[in-house]
Scaffold this motif. Structure first.
Motif, mmCIF file in Angstrom:
data_model
loop_
_atom_site.group_PDB
_atom_site.id
_atom_site.type_symbol
_atom_site.label_atom_id
_atom_site.label_comp_id
_atom_site.label_asym_id
_atom_site.label_seq_id
_atom_site.Cartn_x
_atom_site.Cartn_y
_atom_site.Cartn_z
ATOM 1 N N PHE A 278 37.678 42.346 41.276
ATOM 2 C CA PHE A 278 39.220 42.552 41.349
ATOM 3 C C PHE A 278 39.717 41.027 40.600
ATOM 4 O O PHE A 278 40.416 42.134 40.189
ATOM 5 C CB PHE A 278 39.635 42.698 42.973
ATOM 6 C CG PHE A 278 41.453 42.551 43.140
ATOM 7 C CD1 PHE A 278 41.462 43.916 43.664
ATOM 8 C CD2 PHE A 278 41.421 41.825 43.415
ATOM 9 C CE1 PHE A 278 43.107 44.221 42.887
ATOM 10 C CE2 PHE A 278 43.705 41.865 43.403
ATOM 11 C CZ PHE A 278 44.191 43.179 43.382
ATOM 12 N N ARG A 282 42.220 41.347 37.364
ATOM 13 C CA ARG A 282 43.113 41.059 37.258
ATOM 14 C C ARG A 282 43.833 40.184 36.368
ATOM 15 O O ARG A 282 44.094 40.465 35.426
ATOM 16 C CB ARG A 282 43.240 40.630 38.328
ATOM 17 C CG ARG A 282 45.005 40.781 38.675
ATOM 18 C CD ARG A 282 45.150 40.114 40.292
ATOM 19 N NE ARG A 282 44.603 38.863 40.734
ATOM 20 C CZ ARG A 282 44.379 38.752 41.534
ATOM 21 N NH1 ARG A 282 45.507 38.375 42.706
ATOM 22 N NH2 ARG A 282 43.891 37.139 41.821
ATOM 23 N N PHE A 485 47.161 50.609 45.079
ATOM 24 C CA PHE A 485 46.358 49.601 44.860
ATOM 25 C C PHE A 485 46.235 48.948 43.250
ATOM 26 O O PHE A 485 46.252 48.376 42.345
ATOM 27 C CB PHE A 485 44.673 49.836 44.786
ATOM 28 C CG PHE A 485 43.295 49.494 43.587
ATOM 29 C CD1 PHE A 485 42.392 48.544 43.848
ATOM 30 C CD2 PHE A 485 43.083 50.021 42.409
ATOM 31 C CE1 PHE A 485 41.952 48.412 43.042
ATOM 32 C CE2 PHE A 485 41.995 49.823 41.606
ATOM 33 C CZ PHE A 485 41.773 48.370 42.101
ATOM 34 N N ILE A 489 46.072 45.676 41.420
ATOM 35 C CA ILE A 489 45.519 44.876 40.333
ATOM 36 C C ILE A 489 45.917 44.884 38.954
ATOM 37 O O ILE A 489 45.680 43.743 37.835
ATOM 38 C CB ILE A 489 44.454 45.680 40.135
ATOM 39 C CG1 ILE A 489 43.082 44.943 39.766
ATOM 40 C CG2 ILE A 489 44.129 47.396 39.767
ATOM 41 C CD1 ILE A 489 41.540 46.223 39.416
ATOM 42 N N ALA A 495 47.810 41.104 46.583
ATOM 43 C CA ALA A 495 46.731 41.706 46.739
ATOM 44 C C ALA A 495 46.541 41.682 48.402
ATOM 45 O O ALA A 495 46.674 40.831 49.063
ATOM 46 C CB ALA A 495 46.002 41.395 45.780
ATOM 47 N N VAL A 500 40.967 44.569 49.030
ATOM 48 C CA VAL A 500 39.954 44.102 47.611
ATOM 49 C C VAL A 500 39.129 43.714 47.618
ATOM 50 O O VAL A 500 38.080 43.737 46.645
ATOM 51 C CB VAL A 500 40.662 42.882 47.568
ATOM 52 C CG1 VAL A 500 40.014 41.678 46.430
ATOM 53 C CG2 VAL A 500 41.848 42.079 46.997
ATOM 54 N N PHE A 503 37.733 47.442 47.199
ATOM 55 C CA PHE A 503 37.154 47.218 45.947
ATOM 56 C C PHE A 503 35.736 46.945 45.164
ATOM 57 O O PHE A 503 35.129 47.161 44.543
ATOM 58 C CB PHE A 503 38.424 47.485 45.089
ATOM 59 C CG PHE A 503 38.592 47.132 43.469
ATOM 60 C CD1 PHE A 503 38.113 48.132 42.925
ATOM 61 C CD2 PHE A 503 38.029 46.181 42.784
ATOM 62 C CE1 PHE A 503 38.177 48.731 41.224
ATOM 63 C CE2 PHE A 503 37.918 45.942 41.387
ATOM 64 C CZ PHE A 503 37.792 47.421 40.655
ATOM 65 N N ASN A 504 35.564 45.263 45.656
ATOM 66 C CA ASN A 504 34.639 44.590 45.513
ATOM 67 C C ASN A 504 32.938 45.512 45.687
ATOM 68 O O ASN A 504 32.598 45.889 44.932
ATOM 69 C CB ASN A 504 34.686 43.151 45.302
ATOM 70 C CG ASN A 504 35.737 42.250 44.804
ATOM 71 O OD1 ASN A 504 36.196 42.779 43.514
ATOM 72 N ND2 ASN A 504 36.851 41.732 45.510
ATOM 73 N N PHE A 634 40.074 51.070 50.524
ATOM 74 C CA PHE A 634 40.880 50.309 48.722
ATOM 75 C C PHE A 634 40.387 52.225 49.158
ATOM 76 O O PHE A 634 41.455 52.443 48.170
ATOM 77 C CB PHE A 634 39.644 50.204 48.504
ATOM 78 C CG PHE A 634 38.800 50.461 47.243
ATOM 79 C CD1 PHE A 634 39.873 50.216 46.584
ATOM 80 C CD2 PHE A 634 37.875 51.300 46.926
ATOM 81 C CE1 PHE A 634 39.949 50.917 45.183
ATOM 82 C CE2 PHE A 634 37.475 51.760 45.039
ATOM 83 C CZ PHE A 634 38.869 51.252 44.382
#
Length: 667
Positions: A278, A282, A485, A489, A495, A500, A503-504, A634
């Motif tokens: 993330f 970003r 989301f 990003i 965030a 986050v 997403f990771n 997410f």
């Protein structure tokens, strides 16, 4: 040079003067002053002659594009050298597998330095050298020939087994060597490279890193994805540096700085499971795209006209991977002149919500695709026309359906325009025909005006072609790229920690993004987004994990009878997934929690079912309860249903009974 230039004069002097004189002085009969002037003159002439000769033999200036080709060929040589060292190590009576893996790693780094160029100029070689280690079906062949996987990904899988077998490794090395040697032979590179291609190869190379490189898409065993991505970034800078004199110096410095920052971040955080994807996208990835587009705008010698005229999906002006306009929906239209005009969208919207399209005027497109459910219907399997049975499969959400090159769960159609025929003529859906629909529409002056406004150049626009285009264009307008989301990003909102983390996990440890690619999070394969993938997951009939069986639906195999496609289904986008339950092609999973649990267990094979062609890794994912909750956070943050509503009323018809039809139809 003096002697060479005036040898004939000296010879003349030697024939008329004593040796003692002509050996001491070149001009024996000139005065001292005159001799000095003559000597200076001839020295100057000699110097000028030397300069002329040097200019004649100066190094030939190499065109920057040819320099890029030379760079690629040098790395090809290095790649072959590393493969040779790997073969030598493997040929020993007692191979040192650590050394062998190290040589493969060096070979992969050499490949990564040129992958972006090769993928643009020689897609055939690139697709074979680094192909996924699963069977590939040649769908262009009527026999659907299945091709065995080969290349460096296959080598990696073989080398990272617990007890590597040298024989398949050496066999695979020979195949890979042949593929690498073919570079520059099938498609000669010198003279073929140009500024347009080099720039676009870098642009797509950046997208490849952001969507595949940092996910471990093609290096799942080694865990070296971050180092490989860093090497690829630095190589892009090396290639663009050949054109440095053509850039604005400030923009070039900014791009170079962005490359170094991103590369340093990758190298300083090499651990695959802990990498902050993330933050990387970003803070570095989007900055790189922005810097590259700015650099291109200062590149006077670069012309992207041909690329733009080709209606390609990726917008070359987009500065952010999650920009709403990163992909062009019209690139997936069958109509080269498509414009998504307001008149077309208005006509398409009326048609979508009008049950006049079905037999009995009861069912519309909106019957099975409701705006409030992200254009899905909330059923396990959609209700059939008779109101008693079902159509056999789940009704997918239509938001972002424009961004795909294959339609239906089984990928049986290419264009949105063409899939409408399957709904119209299907006895379980509209139970109608184009002939009947055109007959009805012809009995409406309002529809006649709407068609003429939408297609002003057509003499008789109320026809099947324009009917399909108008409906498809309305679907293309159903876009969803402004979720919480997306705003996080893009740096537009703070965030959320759980989002986050989710997403990771999605992009890394949980391996979701190796099939659901950003930014659509569907099976549209980056970086060019022209190919839609299908996967064999081994989906069970129900969620009784300890006692279940495979769902009998054969999926893609119904239409393309290759064994690799048995029970293969399209990889749908997960945007708005929180609104489109139940899940899978048969709606057997009622919640996102059940979906995550299925993947955590390793799909059907992980449940102990017999799925020989499963493309999903069948070993269990080591996801904690918190990991699973973050993944779901997410996915929920990808919700952006927009403000899509039905028309207030439908166009009037000449038949009074038809004017009592319900907007949106019945269900």
């Amino acid at each position: 040079f003096r002697r060479v230039l005036f040898r004939s004069y000296a010879d003349h002097i030697s024939s008329s003067c004593p040796p003692s004189i002509h050996k001491r002085n070149l001009f024996p009969y000139a005065s001292k002053n005159r001799r000095r002037i003559l000597m200076k003159t001839f020295r100057v002439l000699g110097f000028l002659l030397v300069c002329i000769l040097l200019l004649q033999f100066r190094p030939i200036e190499i065109d920057p594009s040819d320099a890029c080709a030379e760079y690629l060929l040098q790395e090809k040589t290095a790649l072959l050298g590393h493969l040779e060292q790997l073969e030598k190590e493997g040929s020993l009576s007692s191979p040192n597998w650590e050394k062998a893996r190290h040589h493969l790693h060096l070979a992969r780094l050499s490949y990564k330095r040129i992958e972006f160029l090769l993928a643009w100029y020689d897609k055939g070689s690139a697709s074979l050298i680094n192909a996924a280690p699963i069977a590939k079906v040649d769908v262009s062949n009527a026999q659907y020939i299945t091709l065995a996987p080969t290349g460096i990904q296959v080598l990696e899988e073989l080398l990272y087994e617990e007890d590597p077998d040298i024989h398949p490794i050496l066999s695979e090395l020979q195949k890979t060597n042949r593929l690498v040697n073919a570079i520059d032979k099938r498609v000669p590179l010198k003279g073929a490279m140009n500024r347009e291609g080099v720039y676009l190869s870098v642009h797509f190379g950046l997208i490849r890193i952001l969507t595949q490189g940092i996910t471990g898409f093609d290096s799942p065993a080694s865990g070296k994805a971050m180092e490989e991505s860093a090497v690829a970034l630095e190589s892009m800078a090396v290639v663009l540096e050949q054109f440095q004199e053509e850039f604005d110096s400030g923009k070039w410095a900014r791009f170079r700085f962005s490359i170094h920052k991103a590369s340093d971040f990758l190298l300083e955080n090499p651990e695959f499971d802990r990498f902050d994807r993330f933050g990387f996208i970003r803070d570095h990835g989007n900055s790189l795209l922005n810097a590259l587009v700015s650099l291109r705008e200062s590149w006077a010698e670069l012309d992207l006209t041909r690329y733009r005229n080709g209606r390609n999906p990726v917008n070359p002006d987009s500065r952010n991977l999650f920009d709403p306009y990163f992909l062009d929906p019209l690139a997936y239209s069958s109509d080269p002149s498509d414009t998504l005009s307001p008149a077309r969208l208005e006509l398409g919207r009326y048609l979508f919500f009008d049950p006049i399209l079905s037999a009995g005027n009861k069912r519309s497109c909106a019957s099975c695709h409701r705006p409030g459910l992200a254009f899905s219907d909330g059923r396990n399997k959609s209700l059939a026309f008779d109101g008693l049975n079902d159509v056999g499969r789940n009704s997918p959400g239509l938001l972002n359906s424009a961004y795909q090159s294959a339609q239906f769960w089984d990928l049986r159609e290419t264009f949105l325009e063409d899939q409408i025929d399957h709904v119209v003529s299907n006895g379980k859906e509209f139970h109608s025909s184009y002939t009947e629909i055109m007959r009805k529409l012809a009995q409406s002056r309002e529809y006649d005006s709407l068609f003429h406004a939408a297609f002003p150049d057509a003499s008789e626009p109320v026809n099947i072609r324009y009917f399909n285009l108008a409906l498809a264009d309305y679907l293309r307008s159903l876009q969803s790229f402004n979720s919480p989301f997306d705003r996080m990003i893009r740096g537009e909102q703070k965030a959320d920690e759980a989002v986050v983390s989710g997403f990771n996990l999605f992009m890394g440890k949980a391996l979701c993004a190796t099939c659901h690619f950003p930014p659509t999070f569907s099976g549209m394969v980056p970086p060019e987004y022209t190919e839609m993938e299908s996967e064999v997951l081994g989906v069970p009939a129900n969620t009784n994990w300890d006692s279940t069986s495979l769902d009998p639906d054969q999926g893609r195999y119904h239409f393309q009878q290759a064994e690799a496609f048995r029970r293969s289904f399209k990889t749908p986008g997960i945007r708005n997934a929180a609104l489109t339950a139940p899940y899978m092609h048969h709606g057997a999973f009622g919640s996102l929690e059940e979906v995550v649990e299925f993947y955590r267990r390793g799909g059907g094979a992980g449940l102990g079912l017999k799925v020989p062609n499963q493309t999903l890794p069948f070993d269990s994912l080591e996801l904690s309860a918190q990991d699973q909750m973050d993944l779901i956070s997410f996915m929920k943050a990808l919700s952006d249903p927009g403000n899509y509503t039905a028309p207030n009323r439908l166009p009037l018809m000449d038949v009074d009974a038809w004017n009592r039809r319900k907007t949106g139809g019945e269900y």
